[in-house]
Design an enzyme around this catalytic site. Structure first.
Site, short mmCIF file in Angstrom:
data_model
loop_
_atom_site.label_atom_id
_atom_site.label_comp_id
_atom_site.label_asym_id
_atom_site.label_seq_id
_atom_site.Cartn_x
_atom_site.Cartn_y
_atom_site.Cartn_z
N GLU A 1 20.66 25.69 48.17
CA GLU A 1 21.75 25.89 49.13
C GLU A 1 22.25 24.55 49.64
OE1 GLU A 1 20.74 28.69 52.21
OE2 GLU A 1 21.25 30.35 50.92
N GLU B 1 19.74 35.28 46.07
CA GLU B 1 18.91 35.68 47.22
C GLU B 1 19.62 36.83 47.90
OE1 GLU B 1 17.76 32.71 50.08
OE2 GLU B 1 17.43 31.21 48.52
#
Ligand code: GLA
Length: 594
Positions: free
Chosen positions: A171, A247
């Site tokens: 991320e 995710e």
């Protein structure tokens, strides 16, 4: 398996996971990733297979795992890939359970894990550049890749193994925009033999997708809830390619002192259903949450309120497979959702792991922490206080002692740069605690005699794992002030508390934190849950293994004590209570996460 891949290569078919248009191919055949996350570092290795079997029973075809650098190299240069740290064995065990593997090697992983997986020794000098192309950070991360990646390269599907894909960083778009950093990490992977599909995983906001991706590397998104908008955002950024939610947050984690998080099983399964119906791939975060054993829990930092938020010991995450291997209602609903789109293994489902019968133990012996300093560590002298990473200490508590000249009038004692709580003692008498979240608080200290002894015992939560307060050295980073005066001349003791065997247990009472020893006898090892009713804050060891922190502020009430840590017959439980001890330690057969 290697033979199959040679045949594929000869037939001109790609081996391993590749992309064609909007779909994945595995060894040249259409393939959809239906994965779940499990962290080998959060489940005892003797239970890996048990949990992986449950993931397979859920209908998953793959497991994603991060690799936590600090778990393998807590101290600089001491790299460990054995036992609990044998990530190669984890991958092989997953393959035995019928699962493919996706590796997320960071080196930064976030994950509610101490310092987002980065080793504490990076903070030796305080606040170095992290997660960017700074040469020192780059060199250290590539040196770590030298250790890690050659072990995993032979396990790639391109060579007939179970490993399908590798993630670049984590991320990154939520943190920075240093494309050179991402390029260096990607090149570092390629140079070390990684020839699998690479991907970048980010939140679905525009700036995240722009800052956290690389050209020519598959972009994926992370989110909770309805997949429509996040997948549209991904499509806009990447018009062609398989849709993959790397995710899908099917639950959430907790901080000490806040509410316990759960999500609705039916709604969560509905979102999974929708993703699969759209032809997307999905990784459930988490499939098996597990536990932040030891000192490994991370923390967040709320910059809007300037508050540090330590994460609890459990990482159950309200995931479909519970911390103790329970098959939850969410497991059933998600399994049904998957079964509508892909084959799931036939019942019977794996049986619940056995549980210990409840019992209560009363500690039989104690010893004070301040009286035990000599058996726990040796002192270092320093003109100023300093944080633990300076002394090569990766985790634990840290003790500071100084002598002040008197007589002097009462003045307020304050710590600047405290992480995270300091218990203050004057001439052995407990005066109170200072806390990082109330930095203006002072404790009155009087020195009526010619000298006074001051002790500060610093208790720590996990290091921040997300955002820009990532550098979170522990102990005292700046100074201790008595009134206007900075105190100098310190005796500092690092207390990683890795070996408690030298403690001399006896009776009696002492000021400050106390170790309490109890014994529990069991017929046969099984899973249990320890509760400490009436106790306030501290840590619990079972047969020398640190289960983690407890704290009466909740929400977590019980600590998971997994079967492999118990012994038939007598077991030793040691509790370090920082404040007020309760009377009994309870072994329960049901968890209570608040
Ligand atoms: C992000 C990170 C994960 C984890 C989740 C929250 O998606 O990539 O490591 O921290 O948030 O659980």
């Amino acid at each position: 398996m290697g033979g199959t891949n040679r045949v594929l290569a000869q037939a001109g078919k790609p081996a391993g996971l590749t992309v064609r248009g909007n779909e994945f191919l595995l060894d040249g055949e259409p393939f959809r990733i239906i994965a779940g996350e499990m962290h080998y570092f959060r489940t005892h290795p003797d239970q890996w297979r048990n949990r992986l079997d449950r993931m397979r029973a859920l209908g998953l075809n793959s497991v994603d795992t991060y690799v936590a650098w600090n778990f393998h190299e807590p101290r600089r240069g001491e790299v460990d890939f054995t036992g609990w740290r044998d990530v190669v064995r984890f991958v092989e065990t997953a393959a035995e359970a019928g699962l493919k593997v996706i590796i997320r090697p960071g080196p930064y992983i976030c994950a509610e894990w101490d310092f987002g997986g980065l080793p504490a020794w990076l903070l030796e000098s305080g606040n170095p550049p992290l997660r960017c192309s700074d040469p020192a950070y780059t060199e250290l991360t590539l040196r770590w890749f030298d250790e890690l990646l050659p072990r995993l390269a032979p396990l790639q599907a391109t060579r007939g193994g179970p490993v399908l894909a590798f993630q670049v960083e984590n991320e990154y778009g939520s943190y920075g925009n240093d494309q050179t950093h991402l390029e260096q990490l990607r090149a570092g992977m390629l140079e070390r033999g990684i020839d699998s599909l690479l991907f970048c995983s980010n939140g679905p906001s525009d700036y995240m997708l722009r800052g956290g991706n690389l050209p020519d590397t598959l972009a994926t998104v992370n989110f909770a809830g309805d997949p429509t908008a996040p997948f549209e955002a991904l499509r806009e950024y990447q018009p062609e390619g398989p849709l993959w939610c790397t995710e899908f947050w099917d639950g959430w984690f907790d901080h000490w002192g806040e509410e316990h998080h759960t999500t609705d099983p039916v709604e969560t399964a509905g979102h999974v259903d929708r993703m699969l119906a759209a032809g997307a791939s999905v990784s459930l975060y988490m499939a098996v949450g597990g536990t932040n054993f030891g000192w490994w829990a991370g923390a967040n930092y709320d910059t809007s309120k300037d508050q540090y938020q330590p994460t609890i010991t459990s990482y159950d995450y309200d995931s479909p497979i519970g911390e103790a291997g329970e098959l939850t209602e969410k497991f059933q609903r998600i399994r049904e959702a998957i079964a509508r789109h892909a084959p799931v293994p036939e019942p019977p489902l794996p049986a619940p792991p056995p549980r210990l019968r409840p019992q209560t133990a009363r500690p039989e012996a104690t010893t004070g922490l301040l009286e035990s300093l000599d058996v726990l560590s040796s002192p270092v002298r320093s003109a100023t206080p300093a944080h633990m990473e300076k002394f090569g200490q990766p985790y634990g508590l840290i003790h500071y002692r100084t002598t002040v000249q008197g007589p002097r009038q009462t003045a307020g004692l304050r710590v600047s740069g405290l992480a995270d709580r300091a218990l203050v003692f004057s001439d052995g008498k407990y005066l109170g605690a200072l806390d990082r979240n109330t930095p203006d608080l002072t404790i009155d200290v009087a020195v009526p005699g010619r000298t006074g002894r001051l002790d500060l015992l610093v208790d720590t939560g996990g290091r921040v794992n997300f955002g820009h307060q990532l550098s979170d050295p522990k102990g005292i980073t700046d100074r201790v002030l008595l009134g206007m005066q900075a105190l100098h001349g310190w005796e500092i003791r690092p207390l990683p508390l890795e070996d408690l065997s030298g403690l001399r247990f006896g009776g009696g009472t002492s000021a400050g934190p106390v170790f309490h020893r109890a014994r529990m006898s069991i017929a046969e090892p099984a899973d249990g849950f320890l509760a400490l009713p009436g106790w306030e804050k501290g840590m619990v060891w079972l047969n020398g293994f640190l289960l983690g922190r407890y704290w009466s502020v909740g929400p977590q009430v019980t600590l998971y004590a997994p079967s492999p840590l118990w012994k038939q017959g007598e077991n030793e439980i040691v509790v370090l209570e920082m404040h007020e001890a309760g009377q009994d330690i309870e072994l329960r057969s049901e968890p209570d996460l608040g």
